[in-house]
Design a protein around this motif. Structure first.
Motif, PDB file in Angstrom:
ATOM      1  N   MET A   1       0.837  -1.198   0.000  1.00 16.59           N
ATOM      2  CA  MET A   1       0.000   0.000   0.000  1.00 16.59           C
ATOM      3  C   MET A   1       0.872   1.248   0.000  1.00 16.59           C
ATOM      4  SD  MET A   1      -3.065  -1.036   2.639  1.00 16.59           S
ATOM      5  CE  MET A   1      -4.010   0.405   2.173  1.00 16.59           C
ATOM      6  N   HIS A   2       0.373   2.335  -0.624  1.00 18.23           N
ATOM      7  CA  HIS A   2       1.119   3.574  -0.679  1.00 18.23           C
ATOM      8  C   HIS A   2       1.060   4.306   0.654  1.00 18.23           C
ATOM      9  CE1 HIS A   2       1.577   2.926  -4.904  1.00 18.23           C
ATOM     10  NE2 HIS A   2       0.280   3.016  -5.148  1.00 18.23           N
ATOM     11  N   THR A   3       2.020   5.184   0.856  1.00 20.96           N
ATOM     12  CA  THR A   3       2.095   5.951   2.111  1.00 20.96           C
ATOM     13  C   THR A   3       0.833   6.766   2.340  1.00 20.96           C
ATOM     14  OG1 THR A   3       4.499   6.080   1.866  1.00 20.96           O
ATOM     15  CG2 THR A   3       3.450   7.628   3.391  1.00 20.96           C
ATOM     16  N   ALA A   4       0.311   7.383   1.272  1.00 21.93           N
ATOM     17  CA  ALA A   4      -0.894   8.197   1.412  1.00 21.93           C
ATOM     18  C   ALA A   4      -2.089   7.349   1.843  1.00 21.93           C
ATOM     19  CB  ALA A   4      -1.200   8.902   0.092  1.00 21.93           C
ATOM     20  N   GLU A   5      -2.179   6.139   1.300  1.00 22.49           N
ATOM     21  CA  GLU A   5      -3.283   5.249   1.676  1.00 22.49           C
ATOM     22  C   GLU A   5      -3.165   4.805   3.128  1.00 22.49           C
ATOM     23  OE1 GLU A   5      -4.254   3.055  -2.586  1.00 22.49           O
ATOM     24  OE2 GLU A   5      -2.516   2.400  -1.428  1.00 22.49           O
ATOM     25  N   ILE A   6      -1.955   4.494   3.553  1.00 16.90           N
ATOM     26  CA  ILE A   6      -1.740   4.119   4.958  1.00 16.90           C
ATOM     27  C   ILE A   6      -2.127   5.268   5.873  1.00 16.90           C
ATOM     28  CG2 ILE A   6       0.028   3.529   6.663  1.00 16.90           C
ATOM     29  CD1 ILE A   6       1.478   1.973   4.453  1.00 16.90           C
ATOM     30  N   GLY A   7      -1.763   6.482   5.476  1.00 15.92           N
ATOM     31  CA  GLY A   7      -2.117   7.650   6.278  1.00 15.92           C
ATOM     32  C   GLY A   7      -3.614   7.837   6.403  1.00 15.92           C
ATOM     33  N   LEU A   8      -4.350   7.629   5.301  1.00 17.24           N
ATOM     34  CA  LEU A   8      -5.810   7.739   5.343  1.00 17.24           C
ATOM     35  C   LEU A   8      -6.421   6.717   6.300  1.00 17.24           C
ATOM     36  CD1 LEU A   8      -6.984   8.298   1.640  1.00 17.24           C
ATOM     37  CD2 LEU A   8      -7.579   9.697   3.617  1.00 17.24           C
ATOM     38  N   ILE A   9      -5.958   5.474   6.192  1.00 20.52           N
ATOM     39  CA  ILE A   9      -6.490   4.415   7.054  1.00 20.52           C
ATOM     40  C   ILE A   9      -6.210   4.717   8.520  1.00 20.52           C
ATOM     41  CG2 ILE A   9      -6.136   1.988   7.703  1.00 20.52           C
ATOM     42  CD1 ILE A   9      -5.759   1.474   4.659  1.00 20.52           C
ATOM     43  N   ARG A  10      -5.002   5.150   8.808  1.00 19.94           N
ATOM     44  CA  ARG A  10      -4.664   5.455  10.202  1.00 19.94           C
ATOM     45  C   ARG A  10      -5.459   6.635  10.741  1.00 19.94           C
ATOM     46  NH1 ARG A  10       1.883   4.316   9.773  1.00 19.94           N
ATOM     47  NH2 ARG A  10       1.737   2.089  10.323  1.00 19.94           N
ATOM     48  N   SER A  11      -5.713   7.630   9.894  1.00 25.29           N
ATOM     49  CA  SER A  11      -6.499   8.782  10.337  1.00 25.29           C
ATOM     50  C   SER A  11      -7.920   8.369  10.662  1.00 25.29           C
ATOM     51  CB  SER A  11      -6.498   9.860   9.249  1.00 25.29           C
ATOM     52  OG  SER A  11      -5.202  10.358   9.023  1.00 25.29           O
ATOM     53  N   HIS A  12      -8.521   7.565   9.781  1.00 22.65           N
ATOM     54  CA  HIS A  12      -9.873   7.074  10.048  1.00 22.65           C
ATOM     55  C   HIS A  12      -9.912   6.224  11.313  1.00 22.65           C
ATOM     56  CE1 HIS A  12     -11.615   7.853   5.863  1.00 22.65           C
ATOM     57  NE2 HIS A  12     -12.528   8.297   6.695  1.00 22.65           N
ATOM     58  N   PHE A  13      -8.953   5.318  11.420  1.00 26.40           N
ATOM     59  CA  PHE A  13      -8.997   4.380  12.542  1.00 26.40           C
ATOM     60  C   PHE A  13      -8.677   5.078  13.860  1.00 26.40           C
ATOM     61  CE2 PHE A  13      -7.946   0.568  15.017  1.00 26.40           C
ATOM     62  CZ  PHE A  13      -9.057  -0.198  14.691  1.00 26.40           C
ATOM     63  N   ALA A  14      -7.936   6.158  13.832  1.00 22.89           N
ATOM     64  CA  ALA A  14      -7.683   6.919  15.058  1.00 22.89           C
ATOM     65  C   ALA A  14      -8.998   7.397  15.670  1.00 22.89           C
ATOM     66  CB  ALA A  14      -6.767   8.104  14.767  1.00 22.89           C
ATOM     67  N   ASP A  15      -9.973   7.735  14.821  1.00 20.24           N
ATOM     68  CA  ASP A  15     -11.288   8.123  15.336  1.00 20.24           C
ATOM     69  C   ASP A  15     -12.022   6.932  15.940  1.00 20.24           C
ATOM     70  OD1 ASP A  15     -11.085  10.835  14.663  1.00 20.24           O
ATOM     71  OD2 ASP A  15     -11.762  10.468  12.623  1.00 20.24           O
ATOM     72  N   VAL A  16     -11.822   5.737  15.362  1.00 11.45           N
ATOM     73  CA  VAL A  16     -12.460   4.526  15.895  1.00 11.45           C
ATOM     74  C   VAL A  16     -12.024   4.263  17.327  1.00 11.45           C
ATOM     75  CG1 VAL A  16     -12.552   2.010  15.689  1.00 11.45           C
ATOM     76  CG2 VAL A  16     -12.800   3.427  13.655  1.00 11.45           C
ATOM     77  N   VAL A  17     -10.738   4.403  17.600  1.00 13.35           N
ATOM     78  CA  VAL A  17     -10.192   4.021  18.914  1.00 13.35           C
ATOM     79  C   VAL A  17     -10.058   5.214  19.857  1.00 13.35           C
ATOM     80  CG1 VAL A  17      -8.959   2.052  17.947  1.00 13.35           C
ATOM     81  CG2 VAL A  17      -7.795   4.264  18.090  1.00 13.35           C
ATOM     82  N   SER A  18     -10.615   6.350  19.494  1.00 18.61           N
ATOM     83  CA  SER A  18     -10.410   7.556  20.302  1.00 18.61           C
ATOM     84  C   SER A  18     -11.109   7.501  21.651  1.00 18.61           C
ATOM     85  CB  SER A  18     -10.868   8.795  19.530  1.00 18.61           C
ATOM     86  OG  SER A  18     -12.247   8.691  19.181  1.00 18.61           O
ATOM     87  N   THR A  19     -12.231   6.759  21.759  1.00 17.58           N
ATOM     88  CA  THR A  19     -12.944   6.613  23.030  1.00 17.58           C
ATOM     89  C   THR A  19     -13.477   5.187  23.150  1.00 17.58           C
ATOM     90  OG1 THR A  19     -15.143   7.208  22.176  1.00 17.58           O
ATOM     91  CG2 THR A  19     -13.706   9.031  22.888  1.00 17.58           C
ATOM     92  N   PRO A  20     -13.696   4.697  24.376  1.00 18.34           N
ATOM     93  CA  PRO A  20     -14.272   3.349  24.544  1.00 18.34           C
ATOM     94  C   PRO A  20     -15.628   3.202  23.864  1.00 18.34           C
ATOM     95  CG  PRO A  20     -13.339   4.126  26.611  1.00 18.34           C
ATOM     96  CD  PRO A  20     -13.293   5.281  25.670  1.00 18.34           C
ATOM     97  N   ASP A  21     -16.460   4.257  23.911  1.00 23.50           N
ATOM     98  CA  ASP A  21     -17.782   4.183  23.291  1.00 23.50           C
ATOM     99  C   ASP A  21     -17.670   4.005  21.782  1.00 23.50           C
ATOM    100  OD1 ASP A  21     -19.059   4.420  25.686  1.00 23.50           O
ATOM    101  OD2 ASP A  21     -19.488   6.552  25.499  1.00 23.50           O
TER     102      ASP A  21
END
Length: 387
Positions: A1-21
């Motif tokens: 995967m390209h660096t830009a794609e990895i960055g997008l996935i990590r940005s999205h997933f950071a919101d997933v794990v930001s709170t227990p809820d």
């Protein structure tokens, strides 16, 4: 995967794990969508899904974090695919899971817009996961499950048992790995446990199990296990190991029954003539939590490369443990007091060591942070994501 794609996935997933809820909502959306597509698969899972949801998000978090290390990531996904054979997973299940994961990530409230680039990145990411897992499961020559018989159940503390089993055939795990276990008292509920001894041709296994308050499975393992019980063991997982090719010495840090995979590695190393130096810190809240210190002392006596350091947060045992605190065995390092991360980091950065941490998730996280603050490179620190 390209660096830009990895960055997008990590940005999205950071919101997933930001709170227990948010973590819980994400996991619930995934399983709701998955079971809607394949209702028959609901019977493969336990009635209570809380633990399953936690492990699902933890595994995905580890995968997202490891996207830069392709070799390690692919090995982990292959292990996961082999492990999932215990559920009877088939090819169409992976397709349904892929679509359910896409549904769940789209449902996340994120500052990162969902556009064509994000959709393409997630589809590539999900295809990497499902394809690697499916291919590994299809190509594995080992059985999906091993059957084992309980031959010993020793209650070493009120809430801790050492359980020994003999498998019908040996499980091919490496020292430091963990396996998935199902017991007859809790059908369809799998729990990860680390063998505390290396694999051997007799199929013998040893697990150290602590009862978790409010848990579904560990209380039954500690309180209800009987000689003759038949357990089911799934494919080995994890990658904790000592790399003897680097020439670097080793730091191992155990919290409670997190000792098991480190103990198995040390026992395996004791069969070799030449080893790197190993400092093994063994910790618990109370002195009685250092339940296996006698075994470790004997290992250190016959293996001069091994130094064992006992650590406890409290000086005295709790009221419910009626036995006095024993003196450390002759020649062993004196018992130190304090949180394990603070105790280990006060010795310096350990920057030249291979570092392994094993214990509860909170213990692993706080100890890793303490070491990093002291100067330990993050790439030198290893731990398992699911155990």
């Amino acid at each position: 995967m390209h660096t830009a794609e990895i960055g997008l996935i990590r940005s999205h997933f950071a919101d997933v794990v930001s709170t227990p809820d948010r973590r819980d909502r994400f996991a619930r959306t995934f399983y709701t969508s998955f079971f809607a597509r394949l209702p028959q698969c609901r019977s493969l899972f336990p009635a209570g899904m809380d633990g399953q949801r936690v492990r699902f998000v933890a595994a995905l978090e580890y995968i997202v974090r490891g996207l830069d290390d392709t070799d390690r990531l692919l090995a982990f996904l292959a292990q996961l695919g082999r492990d999932h054979r215990k559920y009877g997973v088939q090819g169409n299940h992976y397709a349904a899971a892929a679509n359910a994961l896409l549904d769940a990530i789209r449902d996340v409230d994120s500052d990162v817009p969902w556009n064509r680039a994000a959709d393409s990145a997630w589809r590539k990411f999900i295809a990497l996961i499902t394809t690697t897992m499916s291919d590994a499961a299809d190509s594995d020559d080992f059985p999906a499950l091993w059957e084992a018989t309980v031959v010993s159940h020793e209650r070493v503390l009120r809430d801790l048992a050492v359980i020994r089993l003999e498998c019908d055939s040996p499980v091919p795990y490496a020292p430091g790995q963990y396996v998935s276990v199902q017991i007859p008292q809790r059908p369809q509920m799998w729990r990860y446990l680390s063998p505390a001894i290396p694999t051997n041709p007799f199929g013998q296994l040893e697990f150290h199990v602590r009862r978790v308050s409010g848990g579904w499975v560990s209380p039954a393992m500690v309180n209800q296990t009987s000689i003759g019980d038949r357990w089911r063991i799934s494919s080995p997982l994890g990658g904790l190991h000592v790399d003897t090719d680097t020439g670097r010495d080793v730091l191992m840090i155990a919290g409670g029954t997190g000792l098991a995979p480190l103990r198995a590695q040390v026992m395996d190393m004791a069969h070799r003539g030449i080893n790197p130096r190993v400092h093994l810190f063994v910790s618990g809240v109370y002195p009685c939590d250092l339940y296996d210190i006698e075994t470790l002392w004997h290992l250190s006596l016959s293996n001069p490369w091994l130094t064992v350091v006992p650590v406890s947060e409290e000086d005295e045992n709790p009221w419910w443990h009626p036995y006095p605190v024993p003196e450390p065995p002759h020649g062993m390092h004196q018992r130190l007091r304090g949180p394990i991360g603070a105790v280990v980091s006060q010795f310096g950065s350990w920057a030249d060591r291979q570092v392994q941490i094993c214990g509860s998730p909170s213990m692993v996280k706080t100890t890793a942070y303490a070491l990093q603050r002291a100067g330990t490179p993050v790439e030198s620190i290893s731990y398992d994501p699911l155990r």
